[in-house]
Design a protein around this motif. Structure first.
Motif, PDB file in Angstrom:
ATOM      1  N   SER A   1     -21.140  66.189  65.918  1.00 15.05           N
ATOM      2  CA  SER A   1     -21.354  65.527  64.580  1.00 15.05           C
ATOM      3  C   SER A   1     -22.499  66.144  63.904  1.00 15.05           C
ATOM      4  O   SER A   1     -22.640  66.183  62.920  1.00 15.05           O
ATOM      5  N   ASP A   2     -23.641  66.615  64.682  1.00 11.60           N
ATOM      6  CA  ASP A   2     -24.777  67.202  64.097  1.00 11.60           C
ATOM      7  C   ASP A   2     -24.426  68.886  63.661  1.00 11.60           C
ATOM      8  O   ASP A   2     -24.896  69.215  62.639  1.00 11.60           O
ATOM      9  N   LEU A   3     -23.781  69.361  64.516  1.00  7.25           N
ATOM     10  CA  LEU A   3     -23.448  70.710  64.480  1.00  7.25           C
ATOM     11  C   LEU A   3     -22.420  71.130  63.204  1.00  7.25           C
ATOM     12  O   LEU A   3     -22.731  72.117  62.566  1.00  7.25           O
ATOM     13  N   LEU A   4     -21.473  70.272  63.240  1.00  5.82           N
ATOM     14  CA  LEU A   4     -20.453  70.471  62.031  1.00  5.82           C
ATOM     15  C   LEU A   4     -20.687  70.611  60.771  1.00  5.82           C
ATOM     16  O   LEU A   4     -20.352  71.762  60.006  1.00  5.82           O
ATOM     17  N   PRO A   5     -21.577  69.804  60.255  1.00  2.00           N
ATOM     18  CA  PRO A   5     -21.996  70.180  58.636  1.00  2.00           C
ATOM     19  C   PRO A   5     -22.889  71.376  58.273  1.00  2.00           C
ATOM     20  O   PRO A   5     -22.592  72.060  57.467  1.00  2.00           O
ATOM     21  N   ILE A   6     -23.506  71.796  59.378  1.00  2.00           N
ATOM     22  CA  ILE A   6     -24.505  72.911  59.350  1.00  2.00           C
ATOM     23  C   ILE A   6     -23.420  74.089  59.423  1.00  2.00           C
ATOM     24  O   ILE A   6     -23.640  75.001  58.610  1.00  2.00           O
ATOM     25  N   LEU A   7     -22.687  74.157  60.262  1.00  2.00           N
ATOM     26  CA  LEU A   7     -21.664  75.270  60.540  1.00  2.00           C
ATOM     27  C   LEU A   7     -20.926  75.313  59.035  1.00  2.00           C
ATOM     28  O   LEU A   7     -20.557  76.536  58.859  1.00  2.00           O
ATOM     29  N   LYS A   8     -20.364  74.429  58.807  1.00  2.00           N
ATOM     30  CA  LYS A   8     -19.526  74.482  57.600  1.00  2.00           C
ATOM     31  C   LYS A   8     -20.292  75.050  56.481  1.00  2.00           C
ATOM     32  O   LYS A   8     -19.776  75.760  55.671  1.00  2.00           O
ATOM     33  N   ARG A   9     -21.668  74.549  56.180  1.00  2.00           N
ATOM     34  CA  ARG A   9     -22.258  74.929  55.084  1.00  2.00           C
ATOM     35  C   ARG A   9     -22.720  76.537  55.417  1.00  2.00           C
ATOM     36  O   ARG A   9     -22.466  77.217  54.316  1.00  2.00           O
ATOM     37  N   HIS A  10     -22.863  76.800  56.500  1.00  2.00           N
ATOM     38  CA  HIS A  10     -23.199  78.234  56.864  1.00  2.00           C
ATOM     39  C   HIS A  10     -22.031  79.092  56.536  1.00  2.00           C
ATOM     40  O   HIS A  10     -22.190  80.126  55.962  1.00  2.00           O
TER      41      HIS A  10
END
Length: 337
Positions: free
Chosen positions: A130-139
């Motif tokens: 849940s923490d990694l997903l939005p960061i990875l998507k935006r990257h």
């Protein structure tokens, strides 16, 4: 020991070695700026991290500062969220946008992974998804859009040459004009050792071997020159229409406003962000020329606006960038901020 030299910006670039990779880096920036300009993008140059000062040409020893590039990397993410294209001029191996969330020392990326004992397949620990997903998507979105251009440096000399080259691209006849912002968050060294007074090889622990360094009775003595102040040529020559934001870090809170006002008077740019070392993650102060006052005019009038970490916000850079976007919009429209 050699006499110290006072360098102007011109004399610095006339005498200090031009980095071998400079032309290639500036050419890459020029092509990228042309592409972003064709897409109607605003562009911000974010400088980030500290600058090292080599003590030898074959560098073994160097002087450095504590900056890890946190403010620059964090701010770059928020500028991207506001649809800016970002040139990220950063110290090599300092924090980067997006990957900064998983620093090798504070939150190692490998700690997020797990191995299936049967298939040996690697996956992300479900508790971290849940923490990694939005960061990875935006990257991945930014990577696909091509709106983040990374330009690394190591030494203060590389930084100064690159800042000049990139600024002249952004501020040149085919540049971005008022749609360009300069967010100068890098911690730039105040002193340097000129190449002509630098040891070719590692300074030995015996008697002095360098023109400008010596070791006697176990004590190393150095004589260094002051790095020239480059805000003035940035404002007056390299990018006359850019919206320029500099930073002032102090450890004595009583000096924060006087030093910030003095910087505006001296260099005539648009905004100084004052930081107290111990409260810089909680609050900063924006110091600007007051309408009716003239930046660059000794005794000119100034206004101060405190920007503080808001409720529900995790990072003060979100607040800083939001305020800067408003001011930049007014600048683009031709008004005084």
């Amino acid at each position: 020991m050699a006499d110290q030299t006072t360098y102007t910006t011109d004399s610095y670039f006339e005498t200090q070695e031009r980095p071998a990779s400079l032309d290639a880096e500036v050419s890459k920036v020029r092509d990228w700026v042309t592409t972003m300009k064709s897409r109607g993008k605003r562009i911000v140059l974010v400088t980030s991290g500290g600058t090292s000062v080599p003590l030898e040409k074959n560098m073994v020893r160097f002087l450095d500062n504590f900056s890890a590039g946190t403010r620059g990397a964090t701010s770059a993410e928020y500028f991207l969220a506001h649809s800016y294209a970002v040139i990220f001029l950063h110290r090599q191996h300092s924090l980067l946008p997006f990957t900064r969330h998983y620093s090798h020392s504070t939150h190692p990326f490998l700690d997020l992974l797990q191995i299936d004992p049967v298939t040996s397949a690697i996956s992300v620990d479900p508790s971290s998804t849940s923490d990694l997903l939005p960061i990875l998507k935006r990257h991945l979105e930014v990577k696909e859009e091509g709106t983040l251009l990374s330009v690394p440096f190591v030494t203060v000399n590389e930084y100064l040459w690159l800042l000049k080259g990139v600024s002249e691209v952004m501020g040149g006849p085919n540049g971005i004009g008022r749609k360009g912002m300069f967010y100068l968050a890098a911690a730039v060294s105040d002193f340097f050792l000129p190449g002509t007074r630098m040891s070719e090889h590692k300074i030995q622990s015996g008697n002095g071997v360098a023109t400008d360094s010596s070791v006697e009775n176990g004590r190393l003595t150095l004589s260094m020159d002051q790095v020239p102040k480059i805000l003035r040529p940035l404002v007056e020559e390299w990018t006359k229409e850019g919206y320029i934001v500099s930073f002032k870090l102090e450890t004595d809170p009583s000096l924060l406003l006087p030093k910030s006002r003095a910087a505006l008077s001296r260099y005539g740019h648009q905004l100084v962000i004052g930081n107290d070392l111990h409260r810089r993650k909680l609050e900063v102060v924006f110091v600007e020329p007051l309408a009716g006052g003239v930046a660059g005019e000794e005794g000119g009038k100034f206004k101060e606006s405190w920007v503080r970490l808001g409720e529900g916000k995790k990072e003060i850079e979100e607040e800083i960038v939001e305020e800067l976007v408003k001011r930049h919009t007014t600048w683009i429209d031709g008004g005084k901020v």
